[in-house]
Motif scaffolding. Structure first.
Motif, PDB file in Angstrom:
ATOM      1  N   ALA A  85      14.255  -3.061  19.980  1.00  0.00           N
ATOM      2  CA  ALA A  85      13.577  -3.151  18.836  1.00  0.00           C
ATOM      3  C   ALA A  85      13.548  -4.415  18.056  1.00  0.00           C
ATOM      4  CB  ALA A  85      13.971  -1.967  17.811  1.00  0.00           C
ATOM      5  N   ASN A  86      12.624  -4.467  16.979  1.00  0.00           N
ATOM      6  CA  ASN A  86      12.861  -5.582  15.861  1.00  0.00           C
ATOM      7  C   ASN A  86      12.542  -4.785  14.598  1.00  0.00           C
ATOM      8  OD1 ASN A  86      13.682  -8.056  17.124  1.00  0.00           O
ATOM      9  ND2 ASN A  86      11.355  -8.416  17.807  1.00  0.00           N
ATOM     10  N   VAL A  87      13.801  -4.675  14.083  1.00  0.00           N
ATOM     11  CA  VAL A  87      13.596  -3.718  12.739  1.00  0.00           C
ATOM     12  C   VAL A  87      14.244  -4.434  11.495  1.00  0.00           C
ATOM     13  CG1 VAL A  87      14.329  -1.585  11.675  1.00  0.00           C
ATOM     14  CG2 VAL A  87      13.694  -1.612  14.042  1.00  0.00           C
ATOM     15  N   GLY A  88      15.218  -5.119  11.670  1.00  0.00           N
ATOM     16  CA  GLY A  88      15.955  -5.569  10.710  1.00  0.00           C
ATOM     17  C   GLY A  88      15.502  -6.920   9.917  1.00  0.00           C
ATOM     18  N   ARG A  89      14.826  -7.933  11.050  1.00  0.00           N
ATOM     19  CA  ARG A  89      13.897  -8.766  10.511  1.00  0.00           C
ATOM     20  C   ARG A  89      12.591  -8.501  11.269  1.00  0.00           C
ATOM     21  NH1 ARG A  89      18.818 -11.368  11.688  1.00  0.00           N
ATOM     22  NH2 ARG A  89      18.391 -11.663  13.639  1.00  0.00           N
ATOM     23  N   PRO A  90      11.532  -8.421  10.655  1.00  0.00           N
ATOM     24  CA  PRO A  90      10.201  -8.420  11.092  1.00  0.00           C
ATOM     25  C   PRO A  90       9.866  -9.583  11.617  1.00  0.00           C
ATOM     26  CG  PRO A  90      10.111  -7.415   8.686  1.00  0.00           C
ATOM     27  CD  PRO A  90      11.592  -8.024   8.959  1.00  0.00           C
ATOM     28  N   VAL A  91       8.859  -9.445  12.496  1.00  0.00           N
ATOM     29  CA  VAL A  91       8.421 -10.686  13.355  1.00  0.00           C
ATOM     30  C   VAL A  91       7.186 -11.293  12.501  1.00  0.00           C
ATOM     31  CG1 VAL A  91       7.159 -11.467  15.361  1.00  0.00           C
ATOM     32  CG2 VAL A  91       8.929  -9.734  15.547  1.00  0.00           C
ATOM     33  N   GLU A  92       7.060 -12.531  12.002  1.00  0.00           N
ATOM     34  CA  GLU A  92       6.036 -12.944  11.375  1.00  0.00           C
ATOM     35  C   GLU A  92       5.095 -13.941  12.406  1.00  0.00           C
ATOM     36  OE1 GLU A  92       5.302 -15.490   7.182  1.00  0.00           O
ATOM     37  OE2 GLU A  92       6.644 -13.747   7.346  1.00  0.00           O
ATOM     38  N   LEU A  93       3.876 -13.819  12.436  1.00  0.00           N
ATOM     39  CA  LEU A  93       3.182 -14.813  13.123  1.00  0.00           C
ATOM     40  C   LEU A  93       2.042 -15.432  12.505  1.00  0.00           C
ATOM     41  CD1 LEU A  93       2.685 -12.665  16.360  1.00  0.00           C
ATOM     42  CD2 LEU A  93       4.226 -14.506  16.251  1.00  0.00           C
ATOM     43  N   ALA A  94       1.733 -16.704  12.305  1.00  0.00           N
ATOM     44  CA  ALA A  94       0.931 -17.276  11.775  1.00  0.00           C
ATOM     45  C   ALA A  94      -0.253 -17.296  12.618  1.00  0.00           C
ATOM     46  CB  ALA A  94       0.946 -18.762  11.359  1.00  0.00           C
ATOM     47  N   PRO A  95      -1.807 -17.372  12.181  1.00  0.00           N
ATOM     48  CA  PRO A  95      -2.828 -17.316  13.252  1.00  0.00           C
ATOM     49  C   PRO A  95      -2.739 -18.169  14.343  1.00  0.00           C
ATOM     50  CG  PRO A  95      -3.403 -17.437  10.781  1.00  0.00           C
ATOM     51  CD  PRO A  95      -2.200 -17.563  10.938  1.00  0.00           C
ATOM     52  N   GLY A  96      -2.735 -17.985  15.777  1.00  0.00           N
ATOM     53  CA  GLY A  96      -2.561 -18.350  16.979  1.00  0.00           C
ATOM     54  C   GLY A  96      -1.276 -18.543  17.589  1.00  0.00           C
TER      55      GLY A  96
END
Length: 280
Positions: free
Chosen positions: A257-268
């Motif tokens: 899982a990834n819960v503690g720190r959300p994944v953040e994605l810029a366009p592309g």
């Protein structure tokens, strides 16, 4: 579900896995010369908008109720598209895809593409989840939490232990409190141990060993920072319409899982996470 709704993978050595297009959901894993390793509830509902209980649900773009979306997000209740299926010299592989739609953008206004790769070979099952932000330059980044909600089948829950969690900080979702895991996790059958819902933070790539008597399952992950260990226990299980009353005693969820720190994605940008299950 009809045969067209599921994909059966068979490796040359006889190892098999079954994947449902509904939810991109792994339903079964039988290693070569082995028996079923995943728990699938006999009361699961196979209907549009309903999540399947057991196997390996895909939680995306929200884990549990930690946000405004439906519990565990929408990926596990939507129809995925089969992109490819093949048998190699040593393995069998299927790749599924889920893209944003009017339905997803109505509740989560982002352009994305999810790809789920399921590979079975010998005594190993690999599940890889990839996400790409397919938005345009200047669009807001997308943020998500996610998990591969793996239900392991067990015969005697009292005989199960999970090694590799010692020294990790965790959040107890039952007690709504943080604590430190000071030793291996032993499921002794005591009330409060089986009613188990813990998010272990910063596991990173540390392997976990789930042992039940002589049976062992090695769990390794990449790209996922956290791990979740869950069992509803008898009281909570009795309240789940899609689980038999004794179902809690036949399963243990150990989730990448990834819960503690959300994944953040810029366009592309893209992200990839993998969970590998293997029998030594």
């Amino acid at each position: 579900m009809t045969p067209n709704d599921t994909i059966r993978l068979t490796a040359p050595d006889g190892a098999t896995a079954t994947v449902a297009l509904h939810g991109g959901h792994v339903l079964s894993w039988v290693p070569a010369r082995g028996v079923e390793q995943l728990y699938l509830s006999p009361r699961s509902e196979y209907a549009p908008g309903k999540a399947i209980r057991g196997g390996v649900p895909v939680c995306f773009p929200q884990f549990a109720e930690r946000g405004p979306l439906p519990k565990h997000g929408f990926a596990r209740t939507m129809a995925w598209e089969l992109m490819s299926q093949e048998q190699g010299k040593d393995d069998a592989l299927a790749v599924l895809r889920l893209r944003d739609s009017e339905a997803t953008r109505a509740i989560w206004p982002h352009a994305f593409e999810l790809e789920l790769s399921v590979r079975v070979s010998g005594r190993t099952l690999d599940i890889e989840l990839a996400c790409e932000n397919t938005g345009q330059e200047g669009d807001a980044p997308l943020r998500f939490t996610t998990a591969l909600h793996t239900y392991l089948r067990v015969g005697d829950l009292d005989a199960v232990s999970v090694e590799g969690l010692s020294g990790l900080r965790y959040f107890d979702s039952i007690k709504q409190a943080e604590a430190l895991q000071r030793m291996d996790l032993l499921l002794t059958g005591e009330k409060g141990v089986l009613d188990l819902d813990r998010i272990y933070f910063d596991l990173k790539e540390r392997p976990l060993l789930v042992t039940e008597d002589r049976r062992q399952v090695v769990i390794q992950q990449q790209g996922f920072d956290d791990a979740v260990v869950w069992n509803p226990g008898p009281e909570r299980c009795a309240k789940l319409a899609d689980m038999p009353p004794e179902g809690w005693s036949e399963m243990l969820c150990v989730e990448a899982a990834n819960v503690g720190r959300p994944v953040e994605l810029a366009p592309g940008e893209s992200w990839v996470g993998r969970q590998s299950l293997s029998l030594p």
